[in-house]
Design a protein around this motif. Structure first.
Motif, PDB file in Angstrom:
ATOM      1  N   GLY A  85       0.819  -1.193   0.000  1.00  0.00           N
ATOM      2  CA  GLY A  85       0.000   0.000   0.000  1.00  0.00           C
ATOM      3  C   GLY A  85       0.859   1.251   0.000  1.00  0.00           C
ATOM      4  N   PHE A  86       0.299   2.349  -0.461  1.00  0.00           N
ATOM      5  CA  PHE A  86       1.113   3.545  -0.701  1.00  0.00           C
ATOM      6  C   PHE A  86       1.642   4.190   0.580  1.00  0.00           C
ATOM      7  CE2 PHE A  86      -3.098   5.225  -0.034  1.00  0.00           C
ATOM      8  CZ  PHE A  86      -2.918   6.455   0.557  1.00  0.00           C
ATOM      9  N   LYS A  87       1.106   3.796   1.745  1.00  0.00           N
ATOM     10  CA  LYS A  87       1.582   4.383   3.006  1.00  0.00           C
ATOM     11  C   LYS A  87       2.364   3.385   3.861  1.00  0.00           C
ATOM     12  CE  LYS A  87      -2.498   5.638   4.472  1.00  0.00           C
ATOM     13  NZ  LYS A  87      -3.552   6.274   5.320  1.00  0.00           N
ATOM     14  N   GLN A  88       2.749   2.250   3.295  1.00  0.00           N
ATOM     15  CA  GLN A  88       3.294   1.167   4.114  1.00  0.00           C
ATOM     16  C   GLN A  88       4.803   0.993   4.029  1.00  0.00           C
ATOM     17  OE1 GLN A  88       0.733  -1.967   2.564  1.00  0.00           O
ATOM     18  NE2 GLN A  88      -0.573  -1.849   4.362  1.00  0.00           N
ATOM     19  N   ALA A  89       5.468   1.670   3.132  1.00  0.00           N
ATOM     20  CA  ALA A  89       6.889   1.426   2.892  1.00  0.00           C
ATOM     21  C   ALA A  89       7.742   1.656   4.140  1.00  0.00           C
ATOM     22  CB  ALA A  89       7.393   2.294   1.740  1.00  0.00           C
ATOM     23  N   ASP A  90       7.564   2.770   4.802  1.00  0.00           N
ATOM     24  CA  ASP A  90       8.419   3.097   5.954  1.00  0.00           C
ATOM     25  C   ASP A  90       8.241   2.082   7.085  1.00  0.00           C
ATOM     26  OD1 ASP A  90       9.474   5.260   4.653  1.00  0.00           O
ATOM     27  OD2 ASP A  90       8.159   6.740   5.626  1.00  0.00           O
ATOM     28  N   ALA A  91       6.995   1.722   7.370  1.00  0.00           N
ATOM     29  CA  ALA A  91       6.737   0.761   8.447  1.00  0.00           C
ATOM     30  C   ALA A  91       7.344  -0.593   8.128  1.00  0.00           C
ATOM     31  CB  ALA A  91       5.233   0.630   8.678  1.00  0.00           C
ATOM     32  N   LEU A  92       7.250  -1.014   6.870  1.00  0.00           N
ATOM     33  CA  LEU A  92       7.808  -2.311   6.489  1.00  0.00           C
ATOM     34  C   LEU A  92       9.331  -2.281   6.483  1.00  0.00           C
ATOM     35  CD1 LEU A  92       5.318  -3.425   3.697  1.00  0.00           C
ATOM     36  CD2 LEU A  92       5.628  -4.448   5.959  1.00  0.00           C
ATOM     37  N   LYS A  93       9.917  -1.211   6.019  1.00  0.00           N
ATOM     38  CA  LYS A  93      11.373  -1.107   6.048  1.00  0.00           C
ATOM     39  C   LYS A  93      11.889  -1.145   7.483  1.00  0.00           C
ATOM     40  CE  LYS A  93      13.446   1.738   3.146  1.00  0.00           C
ATOM     41  NZ  LYS A  93      13.773   2.957   2.368  1.00  0.00           N
ATOM     42  N   SER A  94      11.168  -0.514   8.366  1.00  0.00           N
ATOM     43  CA  SER A  94      11.548  -0.529   9.775  1.00  0.00           C
ATOM     44  C   SER A  94      11.448  -1.945  10.349  1.00  0.00           C
ATOM     45  CB  SER A  94      10.650   0.430  10.567  1.00  0.00           C
ATOM     46  OG  SER A  94      10.959   0.382  11.947  1.00  0.00           O
ATOM     47  N   TYR A  95      10.395  -2.662   9.981  1.00  0.00           N
ATOM     48  CA  TYR A  95      10.225  -4.023  10.494  1.00  0.00           C
ATOM     49  C   TYR A  95      11.304  -4.953   9.936  1.00  0.00           C
ATOM     50  CZ  TYR A  95       8.123  -8.408  11.907  1.00  0.00           C
ATOM     51  OH  TYR A  95       7.915  -9.635  12.481  1.00  0.00           O
ATOM     52  N   ILE A  96      11.647  -4.779   8.670  1.00  0.00           N
ATOM     53  CA  ILE A  96      12.709  -5.591   8.054  1.00  0.00           C
ATOM     54  C   ILE A  96      14.036  -5.342   8.768  1.00  0.00           C
ATOM     55  CG2 ILE A  96      14.085  -5.887   5.945  1.00  0.00           C
ATOM     56  CD1 ILE A  96      11.430  -5.236   4.410  1.00  0.00           C
ATOM     57  N   GLU A  97      14.313  -4.103   9.078  1.00  0.00           N
ATOM     58  CA  GLU A  97      15.551  -3.762   9.788  1.00  0.00           C
ATOM     59  C   GLU A  97      15.586  -4.401  11.169  1.00  0.00           C
ATOM     60  OE1 GLU A  97      19.158  -2.317  10.950  1.00  0.00           O
ATOM     61  OE2 GLU A  97      18.317  -2.305   8.912  1.00  0.00           O
ATOM     62  N   THR A  98      14.427  -4.457  11.825  1.00  0.00           N
ATOM     63  CA  THR A  98      14.354  -5.087  13.146  1.00  0.00           C
ATOM     64  C   THR A  98      14.540  -6.601  13.043  1.00  0.00           C
ATOM     65  OG1 THR A  98      12.879  -3.367  13.976  1.00  0.00           O
ATOM     66  CG2 THR A  98      12.889  -5.458  15.164  1.00  0.00           C
ATOM     67  N   ALA A  99      13.874  -7.207  12.055  1.00  0.00           N
ATOM     68  CA  ALA A  99      13.935  -8.666  11.911  1.00  0.00           C
ATOM     69  C   ALA A  99      15.274  -9.121  11.354  1.00  0.00           C
ATOM     70  CB  ALA A  99      12.798  -9.133  11.002  1.00  0.00           C
ATOM     71  N   TRP A 100      15.803  -8.370  10.403  1.00  0.00           N
ATOM     72  CA  TRP A 100      17.051  -8.758   9.728  1.00  0.00           C
ATOM     73  C   TRP A 100      17.956  -7.533   9.639  1.00  0.00           C
ATOM     74  CZ3 TRP A 100      16.728 -13.647  10.093  1.00  0.00           C
ATOM     75  CH2 TRP A 100      15.503 -14.295   9.918  1.00  0.00           C
ATOM     76  N   PRO A 101      18.632  -7.188  10.738  1.00  0.00           N
ATOM     77  CA  PRO A 101      19.429  -5.954  10.806  1.00  0.00           C
ATOM     78  C   PRO A 101      20.403  -5.808   9.645  1.00  0.00           C
ATOM     79  CG  PRO A 101      19.283  -6.970  12.966  1.00  0.00           C
ATOM     80  CD  PRO A 101      18.692  -7.950  12.001  1.00  0.00           C
ATOM     81  N   GLY A 102      20.397  -4.600   9.075  1.00  0.00           N
ATOM     82  CA  GLY A 102      21.323  -4.291   7.991  1.00  0.00           C
ATOM     83  C   GLY A 102      20.825  -4.641   6.609  1.00  0.00           C
ATOM     84  N   THR A 103      19.680  -5.344   6.514  1.00  0.00           N
ATOM     85  CA  THR A 103      19.154  -5.736   5.206  1.00  0.00           C
ATOM     86  C   THR A 103      18.693  -4.508   4.423  1.00  0.00           C
ATOM     87  OG1 THR A 103      18.466  -7.907   6.000  1.00  0.00           O
ATOM     88  CG2 THR A 103      17.355  -7.068   4.037  1.00  0.00           C
ATOM     89  N   ILE A 104      19.032  -4.471   3.155  1.00  0.00           N
ATOM     90  CA  ILE A 104      18.659  -3.345   2.294  1.00  0.00           C
ATOM     91  C   ILE A 104      17.299  -3.634   1.666  1.00  0.00           C
ATOM     92  CG2 ILE A 104      19.296  -1.931   0.315  1.00  0.00           C
ATOM     93  CD1 ILE A 104      22.179  -2.964   0.702  1.00  0.00           C
ATOM     94  N   ALA A 105      16.302  -2.819   1.987  1.00  0.00           N
ATOM     95  CA  ALA A 105      14.979  -2.935   1.375  1.00  0.00           C
ATOM     96  C   ALA A 105      14.784  -1.803   0.376  1.00  0.00           C
ATOM     97  CB  ALA A 105      13.891  -2.894   2.441  1.00  0.00           C
ATOM     98  N   HIS A 106      14.451  -2.163  -0.849  1.00  0.00           N
ATOM     99  CA  HIS A 106      14.273  -1.185  -1.922  1.00  0.00           C
ATOM    100  C   HIS A 106      12.781  -0.953  -2.164  1.00  0.00           C
ATOM    101  CE1 HIS A 106      18.523  -1.908  -3.056  1.00  0.00           C
ATOM    102  NE2 HIS A 106      18.237  -3.162  -2.759  1.00  0.00           N
ATOM    103  N   VAL A 107      12.406   0.300  -2.458  1.00  0.00           N
ATOM    104  CA  VAL A 107      11.017   0.649  -2.725  1.00  0.00           C
ATOM    105  C   VAL A 107      10.926   1.291  -4.112  1.00  0.00           C
ATOM    106  CG1 VAL A 107       9.022   2.026  -2.013  1.00  0.00           C
ATOM    107  CG2 VAL A 107      10.478   0.940  -0.283  1.00  0.00           C
TER     108      VAL A 107
END
Length: 284
Positions: A242-264
């Protein structure tokens, strides 16, 4: 009997009064009778047979009552193909074509295993299978009805895929499948956003394929958290978001897998639409 052009104008007027998009009249005219704009220029003054008029008028009447024309016609156009749609499946969206296009441009066709999680009509996975010659495609869905529809669409397209029933990664774990590529357009709308949606979507499209808990993020988070169970090291996962979800998901990815690069990636309307990352890829 009435002439095709007159029938089209009549339908456009009815749709307008009902608050529907008038362009639907031309779409239905083309899908039912093969008359596009050029065809209407040539044949528009011909008389429409009574049976054709009844068929056309019935479709327009149902659309005026909020039923999506794709459900009325039983199919939807997606990435140069027609897909059967039923009340068990969402109607494929134009934005999802951009996800398919991005994956096709970003992934080699070298015998990889790609999985479409929550396939619905099969639009994503089967379109990939249609354009790949070497990669293996698996499609999954928790809904037996949706999976049955996907199977039929696979036969329509003449593509080979494996169909697995189950929630998210469960069927992959059960069969000990490890993928190189995972793609998913899961339910991601928050219940709080229901009032923003058109009545035709709320009334006719399956709620289980639209809404998710945790502000729409629940299924993404579950897949991100359990990714090592099904994705090979170096493999990639692609989400439509969804158009408002990128930041929240990137934050969760960083928490679950520290240092992982998420591209949007933004869609044609400049809204955040695709989020992807590679398992094991870390920022410096």
């Amino acid at each position: 009997m009435k002439r095709y052009k007159a029938v089209l104008k009549e339908a456009e007027a009815s749709l307008s009064v009902s608050g529907q998009e008038t362009r639907v009249a031309a779409i239905v005219m083309e899908e039912l009778f093969g008359l596009n704009f050029a065809g209407l220029m040539v044949h528009g003054d011909e008389l429409m047979p009574k049976e054709d008029y009844k068929k056309f008028a019935s479709v327009i009447e149902r659309v005026c009552l909020n039923e999506p024309y794709q459900y009325v016609l039983g199919e939807a156009y997606f990435y140069e193909s027609y897909f059967k749609v039923t009340p068990d499946t969402l109607i494929p969206r134009n934005e999802t074509e951009e996800l398919v296009d991005f994956v096709l441009n970003n992934e080699p066709d070298t015998g990889l295993t790609a999985v479409d999680i929550g396939t619905g009509t099969g639009a994503i996975g089967l379109t990939l299978a249609k354009h790949w010659t070497s990669n293996k495609v698996i499609v999954t869905d928790i809904s037996p009805g949706a999976l049955s529809t996907a199977r039929e669409n696979g036969r329509r397209l003449g593509v080979s895929a494996e169909y697995l029933e189950g929630s998210l990664f469960e069927p992959l774990v059960d069969k000990e499948i490890k993928a190189d590529i995972i793609i998913s357009n899961p339910p991601y709308i928050s219940e709080d956003e229901k009032h923003l949606m058109t009545s035709s979507v709320v009334e006719y499209e399956p709620a289980a394929a639209l809404f998710a808990d945790d502000g729409g993020l629940a299924l993404y988070k579950e897949m991100i958290r359990t990714l090592p169970e099904v994705l090979k090291p170096g493999g990639r996962i692609y989400f439509e978001i969804g158009f408002k979800q990128a930041d929240a998901l990137k934050s969760y990815i960083e928490t679950a897998w520290p240092g992982t690069i998420a591209h949007v990636i933004k869609d044609i309307n400049q809204q955040d639409r695709i989020l992807y990352f590679t398992r094991g890829e870390k920022s410096d």
